[in-house]
Every structure is written in structure tokens, then in C-alpha cells.
Design an enzyme around this catalytic site. Structure first.
Site, PDB file in Angstrom:
ATOM      1  N   ASP A 183      -0.011  -5.741  16.588  1.00  0.00           N
ATOM      2  CA  ASP A 183      -0.439  -6.980  17.248  1.00  0.00           C
ATOM      3  C   ASP A 183       0.822  -7.776  17.576  1.00  0.00           C
ATOM      4  O   ASP A 183       1.952  -7.286  17.420  1.00  0.00           O
ATOM      5  CB  ASP A 183      -1.465  -7.744  16.391  1.00  0.00           C
ATOM      6  CG  ASP A 183      -0.836  -8.463  15.208  1.00  0.00           C
ATOM      7  OD1 ASP A 183       0.386  -8.305  14.960  1.00  0.00           O
ATOM      8  OD2 ASP A 183      -1.562  -9.220  14.531  1.00  0.00           O
ATOM      9  N   HIS A 184       0.647  -9.015  18.030  1.00  0.00           N
ATOM     10  CA  HIS A 184       1.802  -9.821  18.420  1.00  0.00           C
ATOM     11  C   HIS A 184       2.747 -10.072  17.248  1.00  0.00           C
ATOM     12  O   HIS A 184       3.957 -10.156  17.424  1.00  0.00           O
ATOM     13  CB  HIS A 184       1.333 -11.154  19.020  1.00  0.00           C
ATOM     14  CG  HIS A 184       0.419 -11.922  18.119  1.00  0.00           C
ATOM     15  ND1 HIS A 184      -0.872 -11.497  17.847  1.00  0.00           N
ATOM     16  CD2 HIS A 184       0.594 -13.064  17.412  1.00  0.00           C
ATOM     17  CE1 HIS A 184      -1.451 -12.356  17.011  1.00  0.00           C
ATOM     18  NE2 HIS A 184      -0.577 -13.315  16.729  1.00  0.00           N
ATOM     19  N   CYS A 207       1.650  -5.600  11.937  1.00  0.00           N
ATOM     20  CA  CYS A 207       1.136  -6.934  12.280  1.00  0.00           C
ATOM     21  C   CYS A 207       2.057  -7.936  11.597  1.00  0.00           C
ATOM     22  O   CYS A 207       3.178  -7.572  11.213  1.00  0.00           O
ATOM     23  CB  CYS A 207      -0.340  -7.097  11.905  1.00  0.00           C
ATOM     24  SG  CYS A 207      -0.722  -7.112  10.146  1.00  0.00           S
ATOM     25  N   GLY A 208       1.636  -9.173  11.463  1.00  0.00           N
ATOM     26  CA  GLY A 208       2.540 -10.173  10.886  1.00  0.00           C
ATOM     27  C   GLY A 208       2.882  -9.851   9.437  1.00  0.00           C
ATOM     28  O   GLY A 208       4.049  -9.862   9.040  1.00  0.00           O
ATOM     29  N   THR A 209       1.861  -9.565   8.649  1.00  0.00           N
ATOM     30  CA  THR A 209       2.065  -9.235   7.233  1.00  0.00           C
ATOM     31  C   THR A 209       1.998  -7.740   6.958  1.00  0.00           C
ATOM     32  O   THR A 209       2.418  -7.305   5.885  1.00  0.00           O
ATOM     33  CB  THR A 209       0.966  -9.894   6.382  1.00  0.00           C
ATOM     34  OG1 THR A 209      -0.303  -9.406   6.859  1.00  0.00           O
ATOM     35  CG2 THR A 209       1.011 -11.416   6.479  1.00  0.00           C
ATOM     36  N   GLY A 210       1.391  -7.000   7.862  1.00  0.00           N
ATOM     37  CA  GLY A 210       1.071  -5.594   7.621  1.00  0.00           C
ATOM     38  C   GLY A 210      -0.267  -5.434   6.915  1.00  0.00           C
ATOM     39  O   GLY A 210      -0.831  -4.340   6.875  1.00  0.00           O
ATOM     40  N   GLY A 250      -3.384  -7.176   7.450  1.00  0.00           N
ATOM     41  CA  GLY A 250      -4.584  -7.141   8.287  1.00  0.00           C
ATOM     42  C   GLY A 250      -4.746  -5.801   8.978  1.00  0.00           C
ATOM     43  O   GLY A 250      -5.839  -5.211   8.982  1.00  0.00           O
ATOM     44  N   HIS A 287       1.869  11.213  -3.001  1.00  0.00           N
ATOM     45  CA  HIS A 287       0.742  11.187  -3.939  1.00  0.00           C
ATOM     46  C   HIS A 287      -0.602  10.870  -3.289  1.00  0.00           C
ATOM     47  O   HIS A 287      -1.625  11.370  -3.747  1.00  0.00           O
ATOM     48  CB  HIS A 287       1.012  10.162  -5.047  1.00  0.00           C
ATOM     49  CG  HIS A 287       2.038  10.631  -6.033  1.00  0.00           C
ATOM     50  ND1 HIS A 287       2.300   9.977  -7.211  1.00  0.00           N
ATOM     51  CD2 HIS A 287       2.879  11.709  -6.021  1.00  0.00           C
ATOM     52  CE1 HIS A 287       3.251  10.626  -7.882  1.00  0.00           C
ATOM     53  NE2 HIS A 287       3.633  11.670  -7.166  1.00  0.00           N
ATOM     54  N   ARG A 326      -2.756  17.835  -8.589  1.00  0.00           N
ATOM     55  CA  ARG A 326      -3.641  16.805  -9.160  1.00  0.00           C
ATOM     56  C   ARG A 326      -3.888  15.670  -8.171  1.00  0.00           C
ATOM     57  O   ARG A 326      -4.924  15.006  -8.223  1.00  0.00           O
ATOM     58  CB  ARG A 326      -3.079  16.255 -10.466  1.00  0.00           C
ATOM     59  CG  ARG A 326      -1.794  15.444 -10.297  1.00  0.00           C
ATOM     60  CD  ARG A 326      -1.134  15.168 -11.632  1.00  0.00           C
ATOM     61  NE  ARG A 326       0.037  14.318 -11.519  1.00  0.00           N
ATOM     62  CZ  ARG A 326       1.240  14.740 -11.097  1.00  0.00           C
ATOM     63  NH1 ARG A 326       1.411  15.990 -10.709  1.00  0.00           N
ATOM     64  NH2 ARG A 326       2.265  13.906 -11.035  1.00  0.00           N
ATOM     65  N   HIS A 327      -2.950  15.477  -7.257  1.00  0.00           N
ATOM     66  CA  HIS A 327      -3.120  14.397  -6.278  1.00  0.00           C
ATOM     67  C   HIS A 327      -4.193  14.750  -5.251  1.00  0.00           C
ATOM     68  O   HIS A 327      -4.857  13.873  -4.709  1.00  0.00           O
ATOM     69  CB  HIS A 327      -1.780  14.093  -5.593  1.00  0.00           C
ATOM     70  CG  HIS A 327      -0.707  13.765  -6.571  1.00  0.00           C
ATOM     71  ND1 HIS A 327      -0.751  12.639  -7.354  1.00  0.00           N
ATOM     72  CD2 HIS A 327       0.414  14.436  -6.928  1.00  0.00           C
ATOM     73  CE1 HIS A 327       0.316  12.627  -8.151  1.00  0.00           C
ATOM     74  NE2 HIS A 327       1.031  13.700  -7.914  1.00  0.00           N
TER      75      HIS A 327
HETATM   76  C1  RB5 Z   1      -1.445 -13.047  13.387  1.00  0.00           C
HETATM   77  O1  RB5 Z   1      -1.045 -14.388  13.431  1.00  0.00           O
HETATM   78  C2  RB5 Z   1      -1.494 -12.556  11.949  1.00  0.00           C
HETATM   79  O2  RB5 Z   1      -2.580 -13.112  11.290  1.00  0.00           O
HETATM   80  C3  RB5 Z   1      -1.567 -11.043  11.919  1.00  0.00           C
HETATM   81  O3  RB5 Z   1      -0.471 -10.530  12.577  1.00  0.00           O
HETATM   82  C4  RB5 Z   1      -1.540 -10.412  10.548  1.00  0.00           C
HETATM   83  O4  RB5 Z   1      -0.502 -10.908   9.787  1.00  0.00           O
HETATM   84  C5  RB5 Z   1      -2.799 -10.396   9.808  1.00  0.00           C
HETATM   85  O5  RB5 Z   1      -2.900  -9.803   8.716  1.00  0.00           O
END
Ligand code: RB5
Length: 155
Positions: free
Chosen positions: A13-14, A70-73, A75, A103, A137-138
């Protein structure tokens, strides 16, 4: 670097767009082919919509694994893990990126463009792509993940 038989699926995403572009440059240098499912610019968009076609390309066999941003990875990893057959891991350390392949037989690596810089992001990609599933096992545990998925699907 492991020789992948199929291209890597890439999507962002952005919030992950700039990191996706940096990782693409890195893959170009490594000679790793990829299919970019967007986004193609930094305009606001929705991570579930970006994750879905890339994950579908992995489960239908068109692509080997997915690299998702994404911003945090977080979502986009949540979205990816809703797709049957996807085992996605959100990572910001190379140990996890390596071991989620070894694993968990992860087939999608997710990371946050607001969390990791380009250098670490590329190192995560290297750790992930260079690792191989250990089986044994994995495999039993990964099979259990599929059992959960199948049971949920039949509810
Ligand atoms: C977008 O602003 C942000 O919410 C998205 O990139 C992501 O971080 C969500 O988990």
C-alpha cells in the site's frame, strides 16, 4: 541466493510503497524476477486490496512467494493470512525472516515501510529467500495450520 523457479509476487500500500521500490532495486541487482501487483505510486490505497492478488498468485502457483509491504507490515500480513494457503509473517529482524521459512514454511514475508529502512528491508528479503523449509517435525505443525484452515472453511 536460492534459485527460485518462479517470480516473486510483490505488493504494497502507500505506507510500504517506497520500501517496495527499494526491494525491487535489490531484486534487480540479485537477478531475482518479480511480478509487481502495485501500488504503483504513493497515493493512499487499502492494504487488503493490494495483498489479495499477490497472495492469489502464490497459491495458484504463478509466483513462488510474496513480499508484502504496508506502513507497519501488520495490516498487510493480516490480510495475507486470510488467503487460504498463505502463511505470512511480519518481520523486522533477520532471525525471524530466516526461521519463518525454515520452521513455518512461510510463503509471504511482510514488513513495514515505517518500521524498517531500505537496508534492513533488503536484508530481511535475503534472509527469507535464502532459507529453506526443514520439514520433519515442522511439517507436522504446518499440516496442523492447514487443518485449522480447512476446519474453519467448512463451518
Ligand atoms: C496506512 O496509513 C497504514 O494504516 C497501513 O499502511 C498499515 O500500516 C496498516 O497496518
Amino acid at each position: 541466493m536460492i534459485q527460485l523457479e518462479k517470480p516473486v509476487a510483490i505488493a504494497a500500500d502507500h505506507g510500504g510503497f517506497a520500501l517496495k521500490e527499494a526491494v525491487k532495486e535489490h531484486l534487480d541487482q540479485l537477478g531475482v524476477t518479480y511480478h509487481d501487483f502495485g501500488t504503483l505510486d504513493g497515493a493512499s490505497c487499502d492494504y487488503p486490496q493490494m495483498a489479495l492478488p499477490a497472495c492469489n498468485a502464490v497459491v495458484n502457483g504463478e509466483c513462488s512467494v510474496a513480499l508484502l509491504f504496508c506502513g507497519t507490515g501488520v495490516g498487510i500480513s493480516m490480510a495475507a493470512n486470510k488467503v487460504r494457503g498463505i502463511r505470512a509473517c511480519c518481520c523486522s529482524d533477520t532471525f525471524s525472516a530466516e526461521f519463518t521459512r525454515r520452521h513455518n514454511n512461510a510463503n509471504a514475508l511482510c514488513m513495514g515501510g515505517r518500521v524498517v529502512g531500505a537496508g534492513l528491508g533488503c536484508a530481511l528479503v535475503d534472509a527469507f529467500l535464502n532459507a529453506e523449509f526443514e520439514g520433519e517435525r515442522h511439517q507436522r505443525r504446518v499440516d496442523m495450520l492447514k487443518e485449522i484452515e480447512d476446519a474453519q472453511a467448512s463451518l
